[in-house]
Write an enzyme that holds these catalytic residues in place. Structure first.
Site, mmCIF file in Angstrom:
data_model
loop_
_atom_site.group_PDB
_atom_site.id
_atom_site.type_symbol
_atom_site.label_atom_id
_atom_site.label_comp_id
_atom_site.label_asym_id
_atom_site.label_seq_id
_atom_site.Cartn_x
_atom_site.Cartn_y
_atom_site.Cartn_z
ATOM 1 N N GLY A 66 0.776 -1.232 0.000
ATOM 2 C CA GLY A 66 0.000 0.000 0.000
ATOM 3 C C GLY A 66 0.809 1.284 0.000
ATOM 4 O O GLY A 66 0.357 2.308 0.520
ATOM 5 N N ASN A 109 1.341 3.064 -2.595
ATOM 6 C CA ASN A 109 0.580 4.005 -3.431
ATOM 7 C C ASN A 109 -0.619 4.569 -2.675
ATOM 8 O O ASN A 109 -0.971 5.734 -2.838
ATOM 9 C CB ASN A 109 0.145 3.346 -4.736
ATOM 10 C CG ASN A 109 1.265 3.354 -5.757
ATOM 11 O OD1 ASN A 109 1.625 4.406 -6.269
ATOM 12 N ND2 ASN A 109 1.852 2.197 -6.008
ATOM 13 N N ARG A 168 -15.832 -15.420 -10.075
ATOM 14 C CA ARG A 168 -15.345 -14.041 -10.163
ATOM 15 C C ARG A 168 -16.533 -13.083 -10.107
ATOM 16 O O ARG A 168 -16.484 -12.023 -9.494
ATOM 17 C CB ARG A 168 -14.561 -13.913 -11.488
ATOM 18 C CG ARG A 168 -13.938 -12.575 -11.812
ATOM 19 C CD ARG A 168 -13.051 -12.007 -10.743
ATOM 20 N NE ARG A 168 -12.024 -12.899 -10.276
ATOM 21 C CZ ARG A 168 -10.761 -12.538 -10.056
ATOM 22 N NH1 ARG A 168 -10.372 -11.314 -10.303
ATOM 23 N NH2 ARG A 168 -9.891 -13.400 -9.582
ATOM 24 N N ILE A 216 -7.504 -9.204 -11.623
ATOM 25 C CA ILE A 216 -8.015 -8.609 -12.854
ATOM 26 C C ILE A 216 -9.534 -8.544 -12.754
ATOM 27 O O ILE A 216 -10.184 -9.519 -12.391
ATOM 28 C CB ILE A 216 -7.555 -9.397 -14.095
ATOM 29 C CG1 ILE A 216 -6.056 -9.163 -14.287
ATOM 30 C CG2 ILE A 216 -8.327 -8.956 -15.340
ATOM 31 C CD1 ILE A 216 -5.469 -9.773 -15.528
ATOM 32 N N LEU A 217 -10.081 -7.368 -13.032
ATOM 33 C CA LEU A 217 -11.533 -7.185 -12.937
ATOM 34 C C LEU A 217 -12.154 -7.410 -14.309
ATOM 35 O O LEU A 217 -11.630 -6.939 -15.320
ATOM 36 C CB LEU A 217 -11.840 -5.779 -12.422
ATOM 37 C CG LEU A 217 -11.364 -5.544 -10.981
ATOM 38 C CD1 LEU A 217 -11.262 -4.055 -10.667
ATOM 39 C CD2 LEU A 217 -12.285 -6.249 -9.989
ATOM 40 N N ASN A 238 -6.185 3.043 -12.675
ATOM 41 C CA ASN A 238 -5.163 2.066 -12.274
ATOM 42 C C ASN A 238 -3.780 2.662 -12.443
ATOM 43 O O ASN A 238 -3.542 3.455 -13.353
ATOM 44 C CB ASN A 238 -5.279 0.814 -13.156
ATOM 45 C CG ASN A 238 -4.256 -0.255 -12.804
ATOM 46 O OD1 ASN A 238 -4.062 -0.568 -11.626
ATOM 47 N ND2 ASN A 238 -3.587 -0.805 -13.797
ATOM 48 N N HIS A 264 0.043 1.454 -13.266
ATOM 49 C CA HIS A 264 0.805 0.306 -13.772
ATOM 50 C C HIS A 264 2.288 0.684 -13.799
ATOM 51 O O HIS A 264 2.635 1.763 -14.291
ATOM 52 C CB HIS A 264 0.322 -0.077 -15.180
ATOM 53 C CG HIS A 264 1.033 -1.275 -15.704
ATOM 54 N ND1 HIS A 264 0.782 -2.552 -15.234
ATOM 55 C CD2 HIS A 264 2.042 -1.396 -16.601
ATOM 56 C CE1 HIS A 264 1.576 -3.406 -15.840
ATOM 57 N NE2 HIS A 264 2.353 -2.730 -16.666
ATOM 58 N N ASP A 306 -5.048 -3.273 -18.699
ATOM 59 C CA ASP A 306 -4.097 -2.187 -18.988
ATOM 60 C C ASP A 306 -4.386 -1.513 -20.333
ATOM 61 O O ASP A 306 -3.485 -0.920 -20.940
ATOM 62 C CB ASP A 306 -2.638 -2.688 -18.938
ATOM 63 C CG ASP A 306 -2.250 -3.165 -17.554
ATOM 64 O OD1 ASP A 306 -2.720 -2.585 -16.563
ATOM 65 O OD2 ASP A 306 -1.472 -4.135 -17.457
ATOM 66 N N GLN A 347 9.996 7.846 -8.244
ATOM 67 C CA GLN A 347 10.120 8.907 -9.253
ATOM 68 C C GLN A 347 8.885 9.040 -10.140
ATOM 69 O O GLN A 347 8.739 10.029 -10.845
ATOM 70 C CB GLN A 347 11.350 8.657 -10.127
ATOM 71 C CG GLN A 347 12.643 8.734 -9.340
ATOM 72 C CD GLN A 347 13.885 8.591 -10.219
ATOM 73 O OE1 GLN A 347 13.795 8.544 -11.448
ATOM 74 N NE2 GLN A 347 15.036 8.506 -9.594
HETATM 75 C C1 GAR Z 1 3.015 -0.986 -7.552
HETATM 76 O O1 GAR Z 1 4.281 -0.932 -8.174
HETATM 77 C C2 GAR Z 1 1.914 -0.962 -8.587
HETATM 78 O O2 GAR Z 1 2.205 -0.155 -9.701
HETATM 79 C C3 GAR Z 1 1.894 -2.411 -8.997
HETATM 80 O O3 GAR Z 1 2.079 -3.122 -7.796
HETATM 81 C C4 GAR Z 1 2.804 -2.327 -6.854
HETATM 82 C C5 GAR Z 1 1.994 -2.207 -5.579
HETATM 83 O O4 GAR Z 1 2.708 -1.559 -4.569
HETATM 84 N N1 GAR Z 1 0.642 -2.731 -9.651
HETATM 85 C C6 GAR Z 1 0.537 -3.601 -10.656
HETATM 86 O O5 GAR Z 1 1.465 -4.251 -11.075
HETATM 87 C C7 GAR Z 1 -0.861 -3.754 -11.229
HETATM 88 N N2 GAR Z 1 -0.802 -4.353 -12.539
HETATM 89 P P1 GAR Z 1 1.969 -0.884 -3.325
HETATM 90 O O6 GAR Z 1 1.039 -1.912 -2.701
HETATM 91 O O7 GAR Z 1 3.110 -0.539 -2.394
HETATM 92 O O8 GAR Z 1 1.238 0.346 -3.805
#
Ligand code: GAR
Length: 201
Positions: free
Chosen positions: A14, A16, A68, A95-96, A110, A112, A153, A181
């Site tokens: 988490g 992000n 699902r 994946i939804l 999202n 990525h 995506d 970054q």
């Molecule tokens: C992040 O790098 C995010 O971009 C990626 O997983 C990580 C989660 O980190 N997401 C994907 O790959 C989705 N396709 P976090 O839990 O620390 O935010």
């Protein structure tokens, strides 16, 4: 001011989600408010981050549902009962399907960890994305924030930011640089942009 209600879907650490919470505190996100966090994993540290910040947090495990569609029906039920305007996938590793995505056109965002259309689609998530980038030998990678539709995506791109790949990078080192970054900057900025559009509609 009326704010867009934001639900964040998570599966893991988490960071992000933390970037979004910080952005809300320091005013980068001013048109929206995170009112709900949902994790499909009961042990996700992201749940702790929500709790520490007084945000309602739910666990809805995909494994608890036979199909699902049943899982997505439960997600929709909880989200819709709280009048959510925007759903942010922040490290959400499920994946939804179209059943879910068609319920929220231009309302799901999202992040990525690559420059779409590189290293994306089914099977490209988390560290796997950075492993693939290093294997290919690209010198520049980055992150993309996009709207979510039925194509993994494949939805409209909101923001992208490039990040250099350096000699000797491991997937873990590269992942961290892409987060610092790019992801932690463009995800909050994109959420503010989308929230602002919604409240001014
Ligand atoms: C992040 O790098 C995010 O971009 C990626 O997983 C990580 C989660 O980190 N997401 C994907 O790959 C989705 N396709 P976090 O839990 O620390 O935010």
């Amino acid at each position: 001011m009326n704010k867009a209600k934001i639900c964040v879907l998570v599966s893991g650490g988490g960071t992000n989600l933390q970037a979004l919470i910080n952005a809300q505190k320091n005013g980068i996100i001013k048109s929206g408010e995170i009112t709900l966090v949902i994790s499909n994993k009961a042990d996700a540290y992201a749940l702790e981050r929500a709790k520490q910040n007084g945000i309602e947090a739910l666990v809805i495990s995909n494994k608890a549902y036979e199909t699902r569609k049943d899982f997505e029906t439960e997600l929709i039920k909880e989200i819709d009962s709280r009048d959510i305007d925007i759903i942010v996938l922040a490290g959400f590793m499920c994946i939804l399907t179209e059943f879910f995505t068609s319920h929220y056109p231009r309302r799901i965002i999202n992040v990525h960890p690559a420059l779409i259309p590189s290293f994306c689609g089914e099977g490209f998530y988390g560290l796997k994305v950075h492993e693939a980038a290093l294997e290919k030998g690209v010198k520049v990678t980055g992150a993309t924030v996009h709207y979510v539709n039925e194509i993994p995506d494949g939805g409209e791109i909101i923001m992208q930011k490039a990040v250099e790949v350096l000699d000797g990078d491991t997937p873990e080192v590269l992942q961290r640089r892409v987060m610092e970054q790019a992801e932690w900057i463009i995800l909050p900025a994109s959420v503010e942009k989308a929230a602002n559009e919604i409240i001014n509609k």
